[in-house]
Design a protein around this motif. Structure first.
Motif, PDB file in Angstrom:
ATOM      1  N   ALA A  43     -22.024 -10.145  15.625  1.00 45.58           N
ATOM      2  CA  ALA A  43     -21.663 -11.511  15.217  1.00 45.58           C
ATOM      3  C   ALA A  43     -21.235 -11.528  13.748  1.00 45.58           C
ATOM      4  O   ALA A  43     -20.296 -12.245  13.366  1.00 45.58           O
ATOM      5  CB  ALA A  43     -22.834 -12.462  15.443  1.00 45.58           C
ATOM      6  N   VAL A  44     -21.923 -10.725  12.913  1.00 45.05           N
ATOM      7  CA  VAL A  44     -21.534 -10.626  11.505  1.00 45.05           C
ATOM      8  C   VAL A  44     -20.158  -9.971  11.387  1.00 45.05           C
ATOM      9  O   VAL A  44     -19.314 -10.377  10.575  1.00 45.05           O
ATOM     10  CB  VAL A  44     -22.596  -9.837  10.708  1.00 45.05           C
ATOM     11  N   VAL A  45     -19.907  -8.944  12.202  1.00 41.95           N
ATOM     12  CA  VAL A  45     -18.591  -8.297  12.215  1.00 41.95           C
ATOM     13  C   VAL A  45     -17.512  -9.293  12.651  1.00 41.95           C
ATOM     14  O   VAL A  45     -16.432  -9.362  12.057  1.00 41.95           O
ATOM     15  CB  VAL A  45     -18.599  -7.068  13.145  1.00 41.95           C
ATOM     16  N   ALA A  46     -17.821 -10.092  13.686  1.00 39.54           N
ATOM     17  CA  ALA A  46     -16.854 -11.087  14.163  1.00 39.54           C
ATOM     18  C   ALA A  46     -16.519 -12.098  13.073  1.00 39.54           C
ATOM     19  O   ALA A  46     -15.354 -12.512  12.918  1.00 39.54           O
ATOM     20  CB  ALA A  46     -17.404 -11.790  15.397  1.00 39.54           C
ATOM     21  N   GLU A  47     -17.532 -12.490  12.285  1.00 38.25           N
ATOM     22  CA  GLU A  47     -17.289 -13.403  11.170  1.00 38.25           C
ATOM     23  C   GLU A  47     -16.362 -12.757  10.141  1.00 38.25           C
ATOM     24  O   GLU A  47     -15.465 -13.400   9.592  1.00 38.25           O
ATOM     25  CB  GLU A  47     -18.618 -13.780  10.508  1.00 38.25           C
ATOM     26  N   LEU A  48     -16.586 -11.463   9.882  1.00 40.57           N
ATOM     27  CA  LEU A  48     -15.733 -10.751   8.941  1.00 40.57           C
ATOM     28  C   LEU A  48     -14.275 -10.738   9.396  1.00 40.57           C
ATOM     29  O   LEU A  48     -13.355 -10.884   8.584  1.00 40.57           O
ATOM     30  CB  LEU A  48     -16.246  -9.313   8.780  1.00 40.57           C
ATOM     31  N   LEU A  49     -14.059 -10.585  10.690  1.00 40.51           N
ATOM     32  CA  LEU A  49     -12.704 -10.453  11.234  1.00 40.51           C
ATOM     33  C   LEU A  49     -12.010 -11.782  11.436  1.00 40.51           C
ATOM     34  O   LEU A  49     -10.788 -11.826  11.622  1.00 40.51           O
ATOM     35  CB  LEU A  49     -12.759  -9.687  12.564  1.00 40.51           C
ATOM     36  N   ASP A  50     -12.756 -12.854  11.398  1.00 33.58           N
ATOM     37  CA  ASP A  50     -12.200 -14.186  11.646  1.00 33.58           C
ATOM     38  C   ASP A  50     -11.302 -14.609  10.478  1.00 33.58           C
ATOM     39  O   ASP A  50     -11.749 -14.653   9.330  1.00 33.58           O
ATOM     40  CB  ASP A  50     -13.355 -15.175  11.822  1.00 33.58           C
ATOM     41  N   ASP A  51     -10.046 -14.945  10.767  1.00 29.45           N
ATOM     42  CA  ASP A  51      -9.115 -15.360   9.711  1.00 29.45           C
ATOM     43  C   ASP A  51      -9.573 -16.628   9.007  1.00 29.45           C
ATOM     44  O   ASP A  51      -9.202 -16.869   7.858  1.00 29.45           O
ATOM     45  CB  ASP A  51      -7.716 -15.581  10.296  1.00 29.45           C
ATOM     46  N   GLY A  52     -10.382 -17.436   9.663  1.00 30.59           N
ATOM     47  CA  GLY A  52     -10.854 -18.672   9.052  1.00 30.59           C
ATOM     48  C   GLY A  52     -12.103 -18.506   8.212  1.00 30.59           C
ATOM     49  O   GLY A  52     -12.587 -19.472   7.609  1.00 30.59           O
ATOM     50  N   ARG A  67     -17.906   2.302  14.573  1.00 32.89           N
ATOM     51  CA  ARG A  67     -16.936   2.528  15.662  1.00 32.89           C
ATOM     52  C   ARG A  67     -16.763   1.256  16.493  1.00 32.89           C
ATOM     53  O   ARG A  67     -15.652   0.922  16.922  1.00 32.89           O
ATOM     54  CB  ARG A  67     -17.387   3.697  16.536  1.00 32.89           C
ATOM     55  N   ALA A  68     -17.862   0.530  16.714  1.00 32.24           N
ATOM     56  CA  ALA A  68     -17.759  -0.747  17.430  1.00 32.24           C
ATOM     57  C   ALA A  68     -16.945  -1.749  16.618  1.00 32.24           C
ATOM     58  O   ALA A  68     -16.146  -2.521  17.170  1.00 32.24           O
ATOM     59  CB  ALA A  68     -19.151  -1.303  17.719  1.00 32.24           C
ATOM     60  N   ALA A  69     -17.121  -1.741  15.298  1.00 27.28           N
ATOM     61  CA  ALA A  69     -16.345  -2.630  14.430  1.00 27.28           C
ATOM     62  C   ALA A  69     -14.872  -2.282  14.488  1.00 27.28           C
ATOM     63  O   ALA A  69     -13.996  -3.170  14.467  1.00 27.28           O
ATOM     64  CB  ALA A  69     -16.858  -2.547  12.996  1.00 27.28           C
ATOM     65  N   ALA A  70     -14.566  -0.988  14.572  1.00 29.90           N
ATOM     66  CA  ALA A  70     -13.164  -0.567  14.685  1.00 29.90           C
ATOM     67  C   ALA A  70     -12.541  -1.100  15.974  1.00 29.90           C
ATOM     68  O   ALA A  70     -11.400  -1.588  15.969  1.00 29.90           O
ATOM     69  CB  ALA A  70     -13.077   0.955  14.643  1.00 29.90           C
ATOM     70  N   ALA A  93      -8.711  -7.658  17.307  1.00 26.70           N
ATOM     71  CA  ALA A  93      -8.375  -8.840  16.506  1.00 26.70           C
ATOM     72  C   ALA A  93      -7.038  -8.691  15.786  1.00 26.70           C
ATOM     73  O   ALA A  93      -6.663  -9.559  14.990  1.00 26.70           O
ATOM     74  CB  ALA A  93      -9.486  -9.114  15.489  1.00 26.70           C
ATOM     75  N   GLY A  94      -6.334  -7.584  16.021  1.00 31.32           N
ATOM     76  CA  GLY A  94      -5.025  -7.391  15.410  1.00 31.32           C
ATOM     77  C   GLY A  94      -5.043  -6.661  14.088  1.00 31.32           C
ATOM     78  O   GLY A  94      -4.027  -6.652  13.376  1.00 31.32           O
ATOM     79  N   LEU A  95      -6.169  -6.042  13.723  1.00 34.09           N
ATOM     80  CA  LEU A  95      -6.232  -5.249  12.499  1.00 34.09           C
ATOM     81  C   LEU A  95      -6.108  -3.765  12.840  1.00 34.09           C
ATOM     82  O   LEU A  95      -6.370  -3.355  13.983  1.00 34.09           O
ATOM     83  CB  LEU A  95      -7.542  -5.488  11.750  1.00 34.09           C
ATOM     84  N   GLU A  96      -5.746  -2.984  11.838  1.00 36.38           N
ATOM     85  CA  GLU A  96      -5.614  -1.545  12.043  1.00 36.38           C
ATOM     86  C   GLU A  96      -6.793  -0.829  11.386  1.00 36.38           C
ATOM     87  O   GLU A  96      -6.896  -0.765  10.159  1.00 36.38           O
ATOM     88  CB  GLU A  96      -4.316  -1.040  11.416  1.00 36.38           C
ATOM     89  N   PRO A  97      -7.735  -0.300  12.180  1.00 36.47           N
ATOM     90  CA  PRO A  97      -8.887   0.388  11.592  1.00 36.47           C
ATOM     91  C   PRO A  97      -8.480   1.695  10.912  1.00 36.47           C
ATOM     92  O   PRO A  97      -7.691   2.473  11.462  1.00 36.47           O
ATOM     93  CB  PRO A  97      -9.789   0.664  12.799  1.00 36.47           C
ATOM     94  N   VAL A  98      -9.011   1.923   9.722  1.00 34.53           N
ATOM     95  CA  VAL A  98      -8.790   3.167   8.986  1.00 34.53           C
ATOM     96  C   VAL A  98     -10.154   3.645   8.497  1.00 34.53           C
ATOM     97  O   VAL A  98     -10.812   2.945   7.723  1.00 34.53           O
ATOM     98  CB  VAL A  98      -7.843   2.975   7.786  1.00 34.53           C
ATOM     99  N   LEU A 133      -6.501  -4.836  -2.761  1.00 30.13           N
ATOM    100  CA  LEU A 133      -6.199  -5.112  -1.350  1.00 30.13           C
ATOM    101  C   LEU A 133      -5.739  -6.557  -1.160  1.00 30.13           C
ATOM    102  O   LEU A 133      -6.248  -7.472  -1.823  1.00 30.13           O
ATOM    103  CB  LEU A 133      -7.430  -4.860  -0.482  1.00 30.13           C
ATOM    104  N   PRO A 134      -4.834  -6.802  -0.217  1.00 31.01           N
ATOM    105  CA  PRO A 134      -4.457  -8.189   0.095  1.00 31.01           C
ATOM    106  C   PRO A 134      -5.597  -8.906   0.812  1.00 31.01           C
ATOM    107  O   PRO A 134      -6.483  -8.262   1.397  1.00 31.01           O
ATOM    108  CB  PRO A 134      -3.248  -8.017   1.019  1.00 31.01           C
ATOM    109  N   ALA A 135      -5.581 -10.225   0.758  1.00 31.02           N
ATOM    110  CA  ALA A 135      -6.657 -11.013   1.353  1.00 31.02           C
ATOM    111  C   ALA A 135      -6.707 -10.872   2.859  1.00 31.02           C
ATOM    112  O   ALA A 135      -7.713 -11.230   3.485  1.00 31.02           O
ATOM    113  CB  ALA A 135      -6.499 -12.483   0.972  1.00 31.02           C
ATOM    114  N   THR A 136      -5.657 -10.345   3.461  1.00 23.78           N
ATOM    115  CA  THR A 136      -5.637 -10.181   4.919  1.00 23.78           C
ATOM    116  C   THR A 136      -6.356  -8.915   5.376  1.00 23.78           C
ATOM    117  O   THR A 136      -6.555  -8.713   6.577  1.00 23.78           O
ATOM    118  CB  THR A 136      -4.182 -10.129   5.415  1.00 23.78           C
ATOM    119  N   ALA A 137      -6.729  -8.038   4.425  1.00 22.00           N
ATOM    120  CA  ALA A 137      -7.452  -6.810   4.768  1.00 22.00           C
ATOM    121  C   ALA A 137      -8.948  -7.081   4.804  1.00 22.00           C
ATOM    122  O   ALA A 137      -9.429  -8.109   4.317  1.00 22.00           O
ATOM    123  CB  ALA A 137      -7.123  -5.707   3.775  1.00 22.00           C
TER     124      ALA A 137
END
Length: 601
Positions: A28-37, A58-61, A67-72, A123-127
């Motif tokens: 749930a904390v990871v989902a909050e991190l990935l949420d654009d809002g 790995r689960a976060a990746a 969510a449309g991000l590229e894990p690195v 880093l840009p705010a979208t990362a």
């Protein structure tokens, strides 16, 4: 993709996803991190080795990719501690929609915070960025507005339901599940290794093989270059220092063993103490209980007696270590002073903070508010605050030795009367009040648990006998413990009474630790070394000295060491050194040997 064209890595990734269980709060904390809002941009995951940090990354990746991000991903052990190089390496793989996952960040040391700041600047705010390491972040994690964009998540052991699911997913036979659950203690690493050992069962014939497999997993070799006895003491005691090791292995030279233990990659240093990796320690204890239960019991008895002796002589850290030997969840919740990543004890609150706390939580509208303020003004040295990590007060406590209580109002009157009814004249009794903030139940439970250790550390008195408390808002207090009861009698205000007699806090916890293994103290000789002027204790100690010491020169010196410290007016260290004509180092060895003779069975 057709099965024939599927790559092996893809198969491994699918299997990893299918075997991932639990961690709903963390996800749930990871989902909050990935949420654009969400304002979250940075997440710090921490916990001991083997707790599942890399698995969560790995689960976060996977979640980030969905969510449309590229894990690195990066392993900080391969990054330069020179910040500019580390930043360049990380940014080289980063795009505007990157999810940067940096594991093993402890390897960066003090460079971590500079790396974090540079990433925030570049880093840009979208990362998004996720760090993972063993230690929680320092205070600067929340400074300068970082608390708006940064989150912190501690990984705890899996609960029983998730641990069962992990074992089921990995094919553990049902008849072995109970033993594995007890042994692993919710550690994902221990659970995983157990499922990779067909025919091996913690607590069964294969406990030694599991220990070897874990050692090989953690270190790369099936055995460690250190004495097995030293490893066993470290596994039983959780943390070990030179004094404890000498007490647990009497008659042996332990200096080289401690040096080798300290050099192991599965050992962490905490001041003068060394802690063996939790999971490996659990495996060694499982092997001991299976193959040498009498030895494990004797080591536990020696370790407990040593820590209790230090606690009775004023070493409150030893008392905290003793409490951490408890294993039963209910006893740990009531007595174990495990450090918390989320709460800490602070000194006396300012008058302004007390006024704000009272107004925020409604205490200032209570009948006794003026008396509570009078307590804090009169006894600031006995007041302290439990705070959340970010500094917010969740509990205000004032605990005064009963002998110092004065009539400042109905609460004080009630506590004085309760003392007369329960512990008249006992100098090791405390009375006071506790104010809990109106908030999550976890605030009350954790702050109450930690406050008991804070009381003893602040008072310097490990052998607290009784604690009497008034709760102005009893509906906010945590559940009553097994040692607490309400004082019956004519009292203006209700008083609850925690009774640790006759053993006191130290003796009670030592007895509980031993009772978990079906043991009882073989003697109570340690009580003869208490620091008080009880005539009965002094007479009993004199009788004990006659029984255990002879008449030759060395025996007389040992006996005199005890007399100087534990009989009559305690001599200061300089006087002891002068009378016995010894160095400070020799004095401590002499006193330790003398105490061991007195307290031996």
């Amino acid at each position: 993709m057709a099965a024939g064209s599927q790559r092996m890595r893809a198969v491994a990734e699918v299997a990893d996803a299918e075997r991932f269980v639990g961690r709903r709060a963390e996800l749930a904390v990871v989902a909050e991190l990935l949420d654009d809002g969400s304002p979250s941009r940075l997440l710090h995951v921490h916990g001991p080795g083997g707790i599942g940090k890399s698995t969560l990354l790995r689960a976060a990746a996977r979640a980030g990719r969905a969510a449309g991000l590229e894990p690195v991903g990066f392993d900080a052990r391969t990054l330069s501690v020179e910040v500019e190089h580390a930043v360049a390496t990380v940014l080289a793989g980063a795009g505007p929609r990157s999810l940067l996952l940096i594991d093993e960040i402890d390897a960066l040391g003090s460079a971590l915070e500079r790396l974090r700041d540079r990433l925030l600047d570049e880093l840009p705010a979208t990362a998004r960025v996720v760090f993972a390491g063993r230690r929680p972040p320092g205070p600067t994690w929340w400074e300068g507005g970082l608390d708006v964009v940064a989150r912190c998540q501690r990984l705890a052991p899996l609960d029983e339901a998730d641990a069962r699911e992990l074992l089921a997913v990995r094919g553990m036979p049902a008849e072995r599940v109970r033993d594995v659950l007890v042994w692993a203690g919710g550690s994902p690493l221990a659970l995983t290794v157990a499922t990779m050992s067909p025919g091996n069962r913690p607590g069964g014939q294969g406990a030694g093989a599991l220990e070897e497999r874990l050692t090989e997993w953690l270190v790369g070799e099936p055995t460690l270059d250190v004495s097995r006895d030293v490893l066993e003491v470290a596994s039983v005691s959780r943390r070990v220092d030179a004094r404890l090791l000498r007490s647990a292995l009497p008659g042996r030279s332990t200096r080289e063993g401690l040096r080798k233990l300290a050099a192991l990659p599965v050992v962490e240093r905490h001041g003068d103490e060394y802690a063996l990796h939790d999971v490996l320690a659990a495996a060694i204890r499982a092997r001991l209980r299976t193959e040498a239960p009498a030895r494990e019991a004797e080591l536990l008895r020696r370790v407990s007696a040593h820590l209790a002796d230090r606690a009775r002589r004023g070493d409150m850290q030893a008392l905290l270590r003793l409490s951490q030997l408890l294993e039963t969840p209910e006893l740990r919740a009531a007595f174990a002073n495990d450090p918390s990543d989320h709460y800490y004890a602070d000194g006396a609150p300012s008058e302004a903070e007390v006024a704000m706390f009272g107004a925020e939580h409604g205490f200032d509208r209570g009948t006794d508010w003026q008396e509570l303020l009078a307590w804090l003004r009169r006894w600031p040295q006995h007041a302290f605050v439990m705070r959340r990590r970010e500094g917010h007060a969740v509990m205000v406590v004032c605990m005064v030795p009963v002998a110092e209580l004065a009539d400042v109002g109905p609460i004080a009157q009630s506590l004085q009367r309760a003392a007369e009814l329960t512990t008249p004249g006992d100098p090791r009794s405390f009375g006071g009040f506790a104010l809990f903030a109106d908030g999550p139940a976890q605030d009350a439970v954790e702050s109450a648990r930690l406050s008991s250790g804070a009381l003893m550390v602040r008072s310097g008195l490990g052998d607290v006998q009784t604690v009497m408390l008034h709760y102005p808002e009893p509906n906010r207090r945590p559940p009553v413990s097994s040692v607490t009861r309400r004082v019956e009698g004519e009292l203006a205000r209700p008083v609850e009474f925690a009774d640790l007699r006759p053993l006191g806090a130290v003796g009670t916890i030592e007895a509980l630790v031993l009772a978990e293994r079906g043991l009882t103290p073989q003697h109570d000789h340690a009580a003869l070394l208490r620091e008080d002027r009880d005539p009965a204790r002094i007479a009993a100690l004199r009788q004990r000295l006659e029984a255990v010491f002879g008449d030759d020169h060395d025996e007389v010196r040992l006996r005199r060491a005890i007399e100087l410290v534990h009989l009559g007016e305690r001599a200061d260290e300089a006087a002891c050194l002068e009378e016995l004509h010894v160095s400070r180092r020799t004095w401590f060895r002499l006193l330790q040997a003398a105490r061991e003779r007195v307290t031996a069975g």
